[in-house]
Every structure is written in C-alpha cells, then in structure tokens.
Design an enzyme around this catalytic site. Structure first.
Site, PDB file in Angstrom:
ATOM      1  N   ARG A 184      -5.228   0.903  -6.713  1.00 26.47           N
ATOM      2  CA  ARG A 184      -3.949   1.393  -6.172  1.00 26.47           C
ATOM      3  C   ARG A 184      -3.332   2.498  -7.028  1.00 26.47           C
ATOM      4  O   ARG A 184      -2.557   3.305  -6.556  1.00 26.47           O
ATOM      5  CB  ARG A 184      -2.926   0.251  -6.096  1.00 26.47           C
ATOM      6  CG  ARG A 184      -3.228  -0.794  -5.048  1.00 26.47           C
ATOM      7  CD  ARG A 184      -1.987  -1.657  -4.829  1.00 26.47           C
ATOM      8  NE  ARG A 184      -2.288  -2.913  -4.170  1.00 26.47           N
ATOM      9  CZ  ARG A 184      -2.389  -3.059  -2.852  1.00 26.47           C
ATOM     10  NH1 ARG A 184      -2.221  -2.015  -2.063  1.00 26.47           N
ATOM     11  NH2 ARG A 184      -2.652  -4.242  -2.337  1.00 26.47           N
ATOM     12  N   ASP A 199      -4.797   1.643  10.694  1.00 25.75           N
ATOM     13  CA  ASP A 199      -6.205   1.394  10.990  1.00 25.75           C
ATOM     14  C   ASP A 199      -6.331   0.851  12.416  1.00 25.75           C
ATOM     15  O   ASP A 199      -6.522   1.605  13.362  1.00 25.75           O
ATOM     16  CB  ASP A 199      -6.748   0.424   9.929  1.00 25.75           C
ATOM     17  CG  ASP A 199      -8.224   0.111  10.103  1.00 25.75           C
ATOM     18  OD1 ASP A 199      -8.830   0.605  11.062  1.00 25.75           O
ATOM     19  OD2 ASP A 199      -8.769  -0.641   9.283  1.00 25.75           O
ATOM     20  N   LYS A 242      -6.670   6.269  10.940  1.00 27.42           N
ATOM     21  CA  LYS A 242      -8.108   6.181  11.246  1.00 27.42           C
ATOM     22  C   LYS A 242      -8.358   6.384  12.732  1.00 27.42           C
ATOM     23  O   LYS A 242      -7.465   6.230  13.563  1.00 27.42           O
ATOM     24  CB  LYS A 242      -8.636   4.808  10.820  1.00 27.42           C
ATOM     25  CG  LYS A 242      -8.781   4.675   9.307  1.00 27.42           C
ATOM     26  CD  LYS A 242      -9.631   3.468   8.954  1.00 27.42           C
ATOM     27  CE  LYS A 242      -9.481   3.114   7.497  1.00 27.42           C
ATOM     28  NZ  LYS A 242     -10.203   1.889   7.147  1.00 27.42           N
ATOM     29  N   ASP A 250      -5.890  -0.174  -1.847  1.00 25.80           N
ATOM     30  CA  ASP A 250      -6.716  -0.971  -2.765  1.00 25.80           C
ATOM     31  C   ASP A 250      -8.026  -1.429  -2.151  1.00 25.80           C
ATOM     32  O   ASP A 250      -8.191  -1.459  -0.932  1.00 25.80           O
ATOM     33  CB  ASP A 250      -5.943  -2.218  -3.196  1.00 25.80           C
ATOM     34  CG  ASP A 250      -5.867  -3.251  -2.067  1.00 25.80           C
ATOM     35  OD1 ASP A 250      -5.401  -2.894  -0.967  1.00 25.80           O
ATOM     36  OD2 ASP A 250      -6.306  -4.396  -2.277  1.00 25.80           O
ATOM     37  N   GLY A 252       0.770  -1.240   0.000  1.00 20.08           N
ATOM     38  CA  GLY A 252       0.000   0.000   0.000  1.00 20.08           C
ATOM     39  C   GLY A 252       0.799   1.286   0.000  1.00 20.08           C
ATOM     40  O   GLY A 252       0.331   2.313  -0.474  1.00 20.08           O
ATOM     41  N   GLU A 275       4.148   4.047   6.244  1.00 20.66           N
ATOM     42  CA  GLU A 275       2.871   3.327   6.113  1.00 20.66           C
ATOM     43  C   GLU A 275       1.862   4.154   5.329  1.00 20.66           C
ATOM     44  O   GLU A 275       1.809   5.378   5.473  1.00 20.66           O
ATOM     45  CB  GLU A 275       2.289   3.060   7.509  1.00 20.66           C
ATOM     46  CG  GLU A 275       2.615   1.689   8.091  1.00 20.66           C
ATOM     47  CD  GLU A 275       1.729   0.580   7.524  1.00 20.66           C
ATOM     48  OE1 GLU A 275       1.268   0.683   6.376  1.00 20.66           O
ATOM     49  OE2 GLU A 275       1.507  -0.394   8.260  1.00 20.66           O
ATOM     50  N   ASP A 276       1.036   3.497   4.540  1.00 22.29           N
ATOM     51  CA  ASP A 276      -0.040   4.186   3.841  1.00 22.29           C
ATOM     52  C   ASP A 276      -1.109   4.617   4.847  1.00 22.29           C
ATOM     53  O   ASP A 276      -1.496   5.766   4.924  1.00 22.29           O
ATOM     54  CB  ASP A 276      -0.658   3.280   2.758  1.00 22.29           C
ATOM     55  CG  ASP A 276      -0.979   1.874   3.264  1.00 22.29           C
ATOM     56  OD1 ASP A 276      -0.656   1.544   4.426  1.00 22.29           O
ATOM     57  OD2 ASP A 276      -1.562   1.087   2.494  1.00 22.29           O
ATOM     58  N   PHE A 308     -13.756   3.410   4.894  1.00 25.72           N
ATOM     59  CA  PHE A 308     -12.904   2.642   3.988  1.00 25.72           C
ATOM     60  C   PHE A 308     -12.477   3.536   2.831  1.00 25.72           C
ATOM     61  O   PHE A 308     -13.295   4.174   2.185  1.00 25.72           O
ATOM     62  CB  PHE A 308     -13.638   1.403   3.464  1.00 25.72           C
ATOM     63  CG  PHE A 308     -12.729   0.527   2.664  1.00 25.72           C
ATOM     64  CD1 PHE A 308     -11.817  -0.320   3.285  1.00 25.72           C
ATOM     65  CD2 PHE A 308     -12.731   0.587   1.277  1.00 25.72           C
ATOM     66  CE1 PHE A 308     -10.943  -1.100   2.544  1.00 25.72           C
ATOM     67  CE2 PHE A 308     -11.857  -0.187   0.521  1.00 25.72           C
ATOM     68  CZ  PHE A 308     -10.963  -1.037   1.159  1.00 25.72           C
TER      69      PHE A 308
END
Ligand code: IMP
Length: 180
Positions: free
Chosen positions: A165, A103, A131, A159, A45, A99-100, A152
């Site tokens: 992506r 969560d 998040k 993705d 990601g 990190e993308d 989301f």
C-alpha cells in the site's frame, strides 16, 4: 519486483499519477464551484489517492472516511456488505465517493444505494482506476483516472494480501506465461 509469491512490474509511475490526480481535482473544482461537497474516501485502499486529491481541491468541502465491512451471511443470502463510518445525516448534501479502484463495481453500487437512501442531494464517484469488468457492467463513475484491463494491480494505496500500500507507483502482476 517480487511480493510474496507474485511478480509485479511498474505500470503507472508516480509522476503520471500526480498529473492525473491534479486533472481530476480540476474537473471537480469546476463542477462543484458553488457547492460544498462531502468527500467520502473508502478505506483502506483510497487513503493515498484521497490525500493527494484533496490537497488539490480548492472548493469548500468536508471529508469523512467510510469503510465497507463484508461478512458471510447465511448460505442463502451469501456475502453481505454494510457501510460503516458516516453516521451523520446526509440530507441535502452533495456527496463525492473517493475510490481507489472499481473492479466488479459491487462496492460502489452498494455505497451509492446506501447514500441515496439516506437523502443525499447528489451522489457521484471519483475513482483513480477502473477495470474492464466495471466498464462492461456500465458501472457509472463520473470521474475516472486510468482505465485498466482486468489485471491485478498494487501500490499507491492498493494491496496484495495487506502488502504494497505504501508504494508511490502502481504495479501490475506479471502472469506466468502459462496463464497469459
Ligand atoms: P469491487 O467491489 O469489485 O469493485 O472491488 C473494489 C475493491 O476491491 C477496491 O476498492 C479494492 O480494495 C479491491 N480491489 C479490486 N481490484 C484490485 C486490484 O487489482 N488490486 C488491489 N485491490 C483491488
């Protein structure tokens, strides 16, 4: 925009992402002025974020990609996650995990533990998105781009079922009114 069975709408346009990435890089450049950090982007990601961020990094640095493989263990241990991809010694090095999105924070926690156990001098993280669930659990991320609700999202490396992506903007899922 419809992707498979889900509906998405634009949340963060690419020009805002670009500005945010540049400001994250500025902060890192200042904090690591006399250091030579090792950036560890977590695949898949973070590939787009890492590539844009690193173009704005001006301090001397190294880059090495890692991946988390998750597989089902026995019923008693549940899901195990292991860090793969960086086998060299990290002793005495300043690590920045890229990190993308954070969560639940489980991925980041696992990576941080692993790296500290390998003798890294310092381990910090930069995440483009975080998040609400991670904020509630006090998952520590030194550099955060955008704070999100528990929605989301996809695009800019992220993705949905392997798709999306490549998109330059970030989209969020539009929930059917019955699930809102
Ligand atoms: P965590 O371990 O729960 O923090 O999850 C981290 C990973 O899950 C991220 O690196 C993403 O690959 C994936 N992920 C979490 N939330 C989303 C999302 O909203 N869209 C796409 N991927 C996500």
């Amino acid at each position: 925009m419809k992707l498979k069975d889900l509906e998405f709408k634009k949340l963060i346009p690419s020009d805002r992402i670009e500005k945010k990435v540049a400001s994250l890089a500025d902060q890192i450049n200042k904090d690591y002025e006399n250091k030579t950090p090792v950036f560890l982007p977590v695949l898949n990601g973070s590939f787009m974020f890492a590539s844009d961020l690193l173009k704005d990094i001006t301090v001397l640095c190294r880059v090495s990609f890692v991946k988390i493989s998750s597989y089902s263990g026995t019923a008693s241990t549940g899901q195990l996650k292991t860090l793969i991809g960086h086998d060299e010694s990290l002793f005495g090095l300043d690590i920045i995990i890229v990190e993308d999105i954070v969560d639940s924070g489980l991925t980041l926690q696992k990576i941080m533990e692993d790296l500290k156990g390998r003798g890294a001098k310092s381990v910090e993280a930069v995440a483009l998105l975080r998040k609400q669930s991670a904020r509630e659990k006090n998952i520590e991320v030194k550099y955060v781009g955008f704070e999100l609700d528990n929605e989301f999202v996809l695009g800019y490396g992220l993705d949905y079922d392997g798709l999306g992506r490549n998109l330059r903007d970030i989209y969020k899922q539009v929930l059917p009114s019955s699930e809102k």
